[in-house]
Scaffold this active site. Structure first.
Site, mmCIF file in Angstrom:
data_model
loop_
_atom_site.group_PDB
_atom_site.id
_atom_site.type_symbol
_atom_site.label_atom_id
_atom_site.label_comp_id
_atom_site.label_asym_id
_atom_site.label_seq_id
_atom_site.Cartn_x
_atom_site.Cartn_y
_atom_site.Cartn_z
ATOM 1 N N CYS A 131 0.816 -1.231 0.000
ATOM 2 C CA CYS A 131 0.000 0.000 0.000
ATOM 3 C C CYS A 131 0.840 1.267 0.000
ATOM 4 O O CYS A 131 0.346 2.345 -0.319
ATOM 5 C CB CYS A 131 -0.925 0.013 1.204
ATOM 6 S SG CYS A 131 -1.914 -1.460 1.327
ATOM 7 N N HIS A 160 -3.418 6.903 2.714
ATOM 8 C CA HIS A 160 -3.804 5.571 2.259
ATOM 9 C C HIS A 160 -5.102 5.174 2.954
ATOM 10 O O HIS A 160 -5.256 5.338 4.162
ATOM 11 C CB HIS A 160 -2.684 4.576 2.589
ATOM 12 C CG HIS A 160 -3.121 3.155 2.400
ATOM 13 N ND1 HIS A 160 -3.749 2.729 1.255
ATOM 14 C CD2 HIS A 160 -3.060 2.079 3.237
ATOM 15 C CE1 HIS A 160 -4.032 1.443 1.382
ATOM 16 N NE2 HIS A 160 -3.635 1.031 2.567
ATOM 17 N N ASN A 183 -10.115 -0.610 0.451
ATOM 18 C CA ASN A 183 -8.655 -0.447 0.440
ATOM 19 C C ASN A 183 -8.124 -1.030 -0.868
ATOM 20 O O ASN A 183 -8.205 -2.237 -1.087
ATOM 21 C CB ASN A 183 -8.076 -1.191 1.657
ATOM 22 C CG ASN A 183 -6.565 -1.187 1.703
ATOM 23 O OD1 ASN A 183 -5.905 -0.833 0.729
ATOM 24 N ND2 ASN A 183 -6.006 -1.603 2.826
HETATM 25 N N1 ACO Z 1 -17.520 -9.963 9.910
HETATM 26 C C1 ACO Z 1 -18.002 -10.250 11.132
HETATM 27 N N2 ACO Z 1 -17.209 -10.592 12.148
HETATM 28 C C2 ACO Z 1 -15.886 -10.647 11.912
HETATM 29 C C3 ACO Z 1 -15.321 -10.351 10.657
HETATM 30 C C4 ACO Z 1 -16.210 -10.008 9.624
HETATM 31 N N3 ACO Z 1 -15.787 -9.713 8.393
HETATM 32 N N4 ACO Z 1 -13.986 -10.472 10.733
HETATM 33 C C5 ACO Z 1 -13.711 -10.818 11.985
HETATM 34 N N5 ACO Z 1 -14.848 -10.932 12.703
HETATM 35 C C6 ACO Z 1 -15.025 -11.255 14.118
HETATM 36 C C7 ACO Z 1 -13.820 -11.997 14.664
HETATM 37 O O1 ACO Z 1 -13.941 -13.380 14.446
HETATM 38 C C8 ACO Z 1 -13.861 -11.637 16.112
HETATM 39 O O2 ACO Z 1 -14.829 -12.425 16.745
HETATM 40 P P1 ACO Z 1 -14.595 -12.947 18.261
HETATM 41 O O3 ACO Z 1 -14.543 -11.706 19.096
HETATM 42 O O4 ACO Z 1 -15.791 -13.792 18.508
HETATM 43 O O5 ACO Z 1 -13.296 -13.683 18.221
HETATM 44 C C9 ACO Z 1 -14.398 -10.198 16.118
HETATM 45 O O6 ACO Z 1 -15.085 -10.047 14.869
HETATM 46 C C10 ACO Z 1 -13.325 -9.146 16.229
HETATM 47 O O7 ACO Z 1 -12.273 -9.488 15.316
HETATM 48 P P2 ACO Z 1 -10.992 -8.576 15.119
HETATM 49 O O8 ACO Z 1 -10.129 -9.204 14.089
HETATM 50 O O9 ACO Z 1 -10.416 -8.258 16.460
HETATM 51 O O10 ACO Z 1 -11.686 -7.265 14.539
HETATM 52 P P3 ACO Z 1 -11.094 -5.821 14.485
HETATM 53 O O11 ACO Z 1 -11.861 -4.888 15.286
HETATM 54 O O12 ACO Z 1 -9.600 -5.841 14.648
HETATM 55 O O13 ACO Z 1 -11.396 -5.439 12.953
HETATM 56 C C11 ACO Z 1 -10.206 -5.335 10.897
HETATM 57 C C12 ACO Z 1 -10.848 -6.234 11.926
HETATM 58 C C13 ACO Z 1 -11.270 -4.437 10.302
HETATM 59 C C14 ACO Z 1 -9.602 -6.193 9.797
HETATM 60 C C15 ACO Z 1 -9.101 -4.472 11.577
HETATM 61 O O14 ACO Z 1 -8.263 -5.295 12.355
HETATM 62 C C16 ACO Z 1 -8.261 -3.692 10.610
HETATM 63 O O15 ACO Z 1 -8.726 -2.804 9.909
HETATM 64 N N6 ACO Z 1 -6.951 -3.969 10.573
HETATM 65 C C17 ACO Z 1 -6.056 -3.244 9.688
HETATM 66 C C18 ACO Z 1 -6.126 -3.870 8.359
HETATM 67 C C19 ACO Z 1 -5.401 -3.092 7.301
HETATM 68 O O16 ACO Z 1 -5.291 -1.887 7.364
HETATM 69 N N7 ACO Z 1 -4.942 -3.828 6.299
HETATM 70 C C20 ACO Z 1 -4.385 -3.244 5.158
HETATM 71 C C21 ACO Z 1 -2.950 -3.023 5.303
HETATM 72 S S1 ACO Z 1 -2.386 -2.260 3.937
HETATM 73 C C22 ACO Z 1 -1.718 -3.334 2.764
HETATM 74 O O17 ACO Z 1 -0.544 -3.289 2.561
HETATM 75 C C23 ACO Z 1 -2.544 -4.297 1.982
#
Ligand code: ACO
Length: 338
Positions: A124, A265, A295
């Site tokens: 990214c 980004h 993204n």
């Molecule tokens: N829908 C519903 N529930 C979900 C989903 C989904 N899509 N994904 C995960 N969950 C559940 C999990 O299983 C977990 O359940 P549990 O509490 O029963 O275990 C709960 O939701 C919370 O999961 P987390 O992974 O802790 O969720 P979080 O609040 O961290 O949000 C997210 C997840 C949106 C992916 C976040 O971590 C994030 O944005 N991270 C950064 C990602 C990013 O920026 N990536 C790009 C990098 S750039 C590049 O180079 C490509």
């Protein structure tokens, strides 16, 4: 701010001659995803700010076609043709082939031969890496005009059974034509390109069994698809993103409202909101389009730049700050004086 001090030693500067972008017509909404995996529109919007994303859904549509369209639009915007370019730099992690590079194919297709051409792999952060590289090459006189493109078709590397990644990503390309300017205080007056490879397994694309990260072996894995530890990436991103903006402001002697536009980004709306809050950034100057495009990795910053420029949202009397972070892990920034 003393622009001359920041660019001392350079005989010339750099200007943005034109920008362009391209997204596919295909739209994948949160409700579409909720029909594929256990998720909901509410969960996705709350955690990420994303409502829908664009994905390539036509035969032969992909990184090459989107990149080419974006650079053609940037050239058109600049009133130039491909033959005037000295170099084409493409940032992507979803190029169709490792060899030839995307840049070579695009340079060939837009009539830029014999311009140099190479790809940058910085996930990214790729567009900002490419912009910083191009700025440096032009400043020292190695090139006069460079096309940069950031493009990713993330849909080609997403396992749509994996809800932890499928909800985040979309496809897009953004491009800019950078060219020499007599005023050395124009262009990137402060920039960073940094990385920390020790955290690589938080975001990676294993192509073979023996590339699966230690500890990830027990999980269901589709080879060739993106693996992401969302929580790890989130922690890294919040910290690095804010530090990059803070450093950019401090090192160029700018207060948050002395920047005309923040081009960030688009990884997660919460990451951007937290930077706005913690650093006291003027929110009206921080562009967000993640709700519509998700993204798009290396496509995101170039897409924002083009959309902001074309809608008159860049105050060119003030510097623009560009910031990105991504897989690698990598991060990069540029404070750009127009
Ligand atoms: N829908 C519903 N529930 C979900 C989903 C989904 N899509 N994904 C995960 N969950 C559940 C999990 O299983 C977990 O359940 P549990 O509490 O029963 O275990 C709960 O939701 C919370 O999961 P987390 O992974 O802790 O969720 P979080 O609040 O961290 O949000 C997210 C997840 C949106 C992916 C976040 O971590 C994030 O944005 N991270 C950064 C990602 C990013 O920026 N990536 C790009 C990098 S750039 C590049 O180079 C490509």
């Amino acid at each position: 701010m003393n622009h001359a001090a920041l660019t001392a030693g350079f005989a010339r500067g750099v200007r943005i001659a034109g920008t362009g972008s391209a997204v596919p017509d295909g739209i994948l909404t949160n409700d579409d995803l909720a029909r594929m995996v256990d998720t909901s529109d509410e969960w996705i919007q709350q955690r990420t700010g994303i409502k829908e994303r664009r994905i390539c859904d036509k035969p032969r549509e992909g990184t090459l076609t989107l990149s080419r369209l974006a650079v053609q639009r940037a050239l058109e915007d600049a009133g130039l043709d491909g033959s005037s370019l000295d170099l084409v730099i493409v940032a992507s992690v979803t190029g169709e082939m490792a060899c030839p590079s995307l840049a070579c194919r695009i340079a060939g297709e837009i009539g830029a031969t014999p311009a140099g051409a190479f790809d940058v792999v910085a996930a990214c952060s790729g567009f900002v890496y490419a912009m910083n590289l191009a700025d440096s090459l032009i400043r020292v006189g190695r090139a006069n005009r460079i096309a940069i493109v950031g493009c990713d078709c993330m849909s080609s590397i997403i396992d749509y059974d994996d809800r932890s990644v499928s909800i985040l990503f979309g496809d897009a390309a953004g491009s800019a034509i950078l060219e020499a300017d007599d005023d050395p205080t124009k262009g990137s007056i402060y920039q960073t390109m940094e990385a920390d490879g020790s955290g690589w397994q938080a975001l990676y694309i294993p192509r073979r069994e023996n590339e699966i990260a230690p500890g990830d072996e027990e999980n269901p894995i589709r080879l060739g698809c993106l693996r992401m530890n969302g929580r790890e990436v989130y922690k890294f991103a919040v910290t690095r993103f804010q530090r990059a903006i803070k450093d950019g402001l401090e090192k160029s002697g700018l207060a948050p409202d002395e920047v005309g536009a923040y081009i960030c980004h688009q990884s997660n709306a919460r990451i951007i909101e937290s930077a706005v809050e913690k650093l006291g950034l003027p929110s009206e100057k921080v562009f967000v389009n993640i709700d519509k495009f998700g993204n798009s990795s290396a496509g995101s910053v170039g897409l924002c730049l083009d959309q902001m420029r074309k809608s008159g949202r860049i105050d060119e009397s003030k510097p623009t700050m560009l910031v990105a972070f991504g897989g690698g892990m990598t991060w990069a920034s540029s404070v750009w004086r127009h």
